[in-house]
Design an enzyme around this catalytic site. Structure first.
Site, short mmCIF file in Angstrom:
data_model
loop_
_atom_site.label_atom_id
_atom_site.label_comp_id
_atom_site.label_asym_id
_atom_site.label_seq_id
_atom_site.Cartn_x
_atom_site.Cartn_y
_atom_site.Cartn_z
N SER A 29 3.90 -4.15 12.45
CA SER A 29 4.78 -2.99 12.39
C SER A 29 6.14 -3.36 11.80
O SER A 29 6.72 -2.59 11.02
CB SER A 29 4.95 -2.37 13.78
N ASN B 151 9.48 1.62 3.82
CA ASN B 151 10.70 2.38 3.55
C ASN B 151 11.37 1.93 2.26
O ASN B 151 11.84 2.77 1.47
CB ASN B 151 11.67 2.23 4.73
N ARG C 11 7.00 -1.49 8.31
CA ARG C 11 8.09 -0.50 8.40
C ARG C 11 9.15 -0.79 7.33
O ARG C 11 9.58 0.11 6.60
CB ARG C 11 8.71 -0.53 9.78
#
Length: 273
Positions: free
Chosen positions: A209, A217, A213
């Protein structure tokens, strides 16, 4: 802006392809000339541009902070000292609010993570064609400048954090205590195999994660800049300026989230459950 002889898909593909060096099964050692060649080089291929920018920005961080530290004065501080002290106090407040154990590594680690990731993210604000154009004039066909849009970089950082989580879990609780923590919760001991499965999945989810993440982004942000660069010149200014201003928040927030989650995970590794 892409030239008239280059299609939109080719332009996008070019800007999303790393400068990759590796051992191609047919042509041997060398730089890949396409994304397909890079994929064919396999796991041991290295994205040279990502390595150069990430290491270079890391050295820039160390040099600047060291330079300011050597010039620290107890009198009236300069602008650079004020700036660095503000960052350090901000990091220190976050560490003290989350991590309630004694470990001299955590605060410097949090500072390094925040500043280093912020600098790598900040490269996304450099106009999309400037540096690749210069590199192209030097015969370098691919040259990405945002290391955090490379999942290998974000994955490397995330799994380094994972290694620290496992290390401190074993150091604080012992191998037996760490295994008990994985096996005897959240359900009663008779469900130890099921608990172990759940806890291992949860443990592995932490670095995954963290990596995805940050990568997701920043990759999305870079893609928007690339799409804007395909528009007419006047539209580029109309859209790129507000998006760049908003993106300053994104790049800062992503560095902050990675840092905070690292502190949280290491605090959990020190806690007795």
């Amino acid at each position: 802006m892409a030239s008239g002889t280059v299609t939109s898909s080719e332009y996008i593909s070019h800007h999303l392809t790393n400068l990759t060096f590796g051992n191609h099964p047919e042509s041997g050692w060398g730089f890949a000339h396409s994304a397909q060649e890079a994929a064919e080089m396999g796991f041991w291929a290295i994205n040279v541009d990502s390595m150069l920018w990430s290491v270079g920005l890391g050295l820039l961080f160390v040099w600047f902070f060291r330079k300011v530290a050597k010039a620290v004065t107890s009198g009236v501080p300069g602008n650079a000292q004020n700036f660095i002290e503000t960052i350090i106090e901000f990091i220190d407040d976050n560490v003290k609010g989350i991590f309630h154990h004694k470990n001299p590594v955590i605060a410097p680690l949090a500072l390094t993570i925040f500043v280093w990731i912020f600098l790598m993210n900040l490269m996304d604000l450099v106009p999309i064609d400037w540096i690749p154009y210069v590199a192209g004039q030097m015969g370098i066909h691919f040259f990405k400048i945002v290391p955090t849009t490379d999942v290998n970089v974000t994955g490397g950082m995330a799994f380094s954090v994972f290694a620290l989580i496992v290390y401190y879990s074993i150091k604080q609780k012992g191998v037996g205590g760490f295994l008990k923590e994985l096996s005897f919760q959240p359900l009663p001991k008779i469900f130890a195999p099921f608990n172990l499965f759940l806890e291992i999945v949860g443990l592995l989810a932490k670095p995954v994660s963290l990596a995805l993440r940050l990568f997701g982004n920043m990759y999305a942000g870079e893609m928007i800049f690339i799409l804007i660069a395909l528009l007419p010149f006047w539209a580029q200014w109309v859209l790129s300026v507000p998006w760049a201003i908003f993106h300053i928040l994104v790049i800062t927030l992503q560095a902050f989230i990675f840092m905070v989650l690292t502190i949280v995970y290491l605090a959990m590794a020190h806690d007795d459950h």
